[in-house]
Enzyme design. Structure first.
Site, short mmCIF file in Angstrom:
data_model
loop_
_atom_site.label_atom_id
_atom_site.label_comp_id
_atom_site.label_asym_id
_atom_site.label_seq_id
_atom_site.Cartn_x
_atom_site.Cartn_y
_atom_site.Cartn_z
N CYS A 197 -7.32 -1.03 1.31
CA CYS A 197 -6.36 -1.52 2.29
C CYS A 197 -7.07 -1.59 3.64
O CYS A 197 -7.64 -0.60 4.10
CB CYS A 197 -5.17 -0.57 2.37
SG CYS A 197 -3.99 -0.98 3.68
N CYS A 236 0.36 3.19 3.62
CA CYS A 236 0.81 2.69 4.93
C CYS A 236 1.89 1.61 4.86
O CYS A 236 2.43 1.22 5.88
CB CYS A 236 -0.38 2.18 5.73
SG CYS A 236 -1.09 0.64 5.11
N CYS A 240 -8.35 -5.84 -9.60
CA CYS A 240 -7.95 -4.82 -10.57
C CYS A 240 -7.53 -3.58 -9.78
O CYS A 240 -8.37 -2.93 -9.16
CB CYS A 240 -9.14 -4.55 -11.49
SG CYS A 240 -8.77 -3.52 -12.88
N CYS A 288 0.86 -1.18 0.00
CA CYS A 288 0.00 0.00 0.00
C CYS A 288 0.89 1.24 0.00
O CYS A 288 1.80 1.35 0.83
CB CYS A 288 -0.90 -0.01 1.23
SG CYS A 288 -1.91 1.48 1.39
N CYS A 346 -5.37 0.98 6.36
CA CYS A 346 -5.51 2.45 6.36
C CYS A 346 -6.70 2.95 5.56
O CYS A 346 -6.95 4.16 5.52
CB CYS A 346 -4.23 3.11 5.84
SG CYS A 346 -3.97 2.89 4.07
#
Length: 130
Positions: free
Chosen positions: A91, A45, A114, A42, A94
């Site tokens: 995510c 984070c 995707c 991510c 976060c």
């Protein structure tokens, strides 16, 4: 983190995609045709989200994966924007918008995660030394 703080640490495109649920143009993302071995994290984070081992070319124009590194790292919710009903992926750590998951992927899962390149950063797999 407050939105102003995100604006200070993310590029404008990263902010638009991850914090405002935007989408990058197809076939333009940094990781669309990326082939190196490693882990996609991510961008907000640093949570490990997808392995290069589950990445495949879906032809969609965005990086696609058939499974996350662990199911728990991805949160989902129904997205009814743009006259469609889709499953948004975020995510879990976060809340960053990543993209969408569709039921048209390859085996073994049949899923296509995707993902916008702008929501990811790549950690290259360390090569073993003898």
């Amino acid at each position: 983190m407050e939105n102003q703080n995100w604006k200070e640490v993310l590029t404008p495109l990263q902010y638009q995609v991850t914090r405002e649920k935007g989408t990058e143009r197809p076939f333009t993302g940094e990781y669309y045709a990326h082939k190196e071995k490693g882990t996609y994290l991510c961008v907000c984070c640093g949570e490990a989200l997808f392995s290069s081992d589950s990445k495949y070319d879906s032809g969609s124009g965005w990086p696609s994966y058939y499974e996350p590194v662990r199911k728990e790292v991805i949160a989902t919710e129904t997205d009814k924007t743009h006259g469609m009903v889709r499953t948004e992926i975020m995510c879990q750590n976060c809340g960053a918008h990543l993209g969408h998951v569709f039921p048209d992927g390859p085996k073994p899962t049949g899923l296509r995660y995707c993902v916008n390149s702008a929501s990811l950063k790549f950690q290259k797999k360390e090569t073993e030394t003898k």
